[in-house]
Motif scaffolding. Structure first.
Motif: not given
Length: 235
Positions: A61-63, A68-72, A76-77
């Motif tokens: 669906k989404i890599n 990460i870029k969608t997270l407002r 920690k990742i």
């Protein structure tokens, strides 16, 4: 040390099982769940407190990098991947570490130690204060505490290891992550439009589907933020 709530985002059952076992062997981590894709993970993030994501890149669906870029609000990742070629992009997105599969427990432990170091070195967000009904913060700028009123802020720009707070009069560089300030200054007037920019809505002079203009400067709208930005701006 405070226990960190950890979520695994991994579509390979064996890889997810190994990570869950490693988390169970690490006293500072608590396993709160495993998700097979980013959509499921986002649902968990919206419902529960998560301190750490163990995130695969090749997801359905989404890599992982696009996720990460969608997270407002970004926890920690630690990326877990069989592919080394995405490491630079991952670190540009401020991930704590990048683990190559198959992951050995010793290497996993080093990544967790980086998490602990990151928590110890993180800045404490300033406390909100008010004068005459005007909220403000004291930000540390060049070892001095500088008062900045929220209604004077035009936009905030993420730099390599700090942010620049732009007002009409001048700009102030202070050591925070943009995600920290986004959470701190959460209100109807501040809007994240890009992984590198947060703007004051009432200072926007014009906008299109690709950018906003504030005080004569054009700021890009990120692709992953576009739909949310357009909704907030009434388009």
């Amino acid at each position: 040390m405070k226990t960190m709530r950890s979520l695994i985002v991994e579509d390979e059952p064996l890889a997810a099982e190994i990570l869950a076992e490693y988390i169970g062997m690490t006293p500072v981590l608590q396993h709160v769940g495993t998700c097979a894709d980013a959509i499921e993970a986002l649902d968990v993030l919206n419902k529960e407190k998560v301190d750490v994501l163990f995130l695969d890149i090749n997801l359905p669906k989404i890599n992982g990098l696009e996720f990460i870029k969608t997270l407002r609000k970004q926890p920690k990742i630690i990326i877990t991947s069989a592919h080394h070629e995405f490491a630079v992009e991952g670190f540009n997105l401020r991930v704590v570490d990048y683990l190559l599969k198959p992951i050995e427990f010793g290497r996993f432990t080093k990544a967790v130690n980086k998490l602990s170091q990151s928590n110890a070195n993180s800045s404490t967000p300033p406390a909100i204060k008010q004068t005459g009904g005007r909220p403000y913060y004291f930000f540390t700028v060049r070892k001095r505490s500088v008062k900045i009123y929220l209604d004077e802020i035009l936009f905030i720009e993420s730099l390599k290891d700090s942010v620049s707070i732009h007002t009409l009069e001048k700009s102030y560089q202070t050591h925070y992550q943009l995600g920290e300030l986004e959470e701190l200054m959460r209100s109807d007037n501040f809007l994240r439009i890009h992984r590198s920019f947060m703007v004051a809505v009432d200072k926007i002079e014009s906008f299109s589907a690709a950018e906003v203009e504030i005080n004569g400067r054009s700021l890009p709208i990120g692709r992953s933020h576009k739909s949310y930005v357009m909704e907030r701006l009434g388009r």
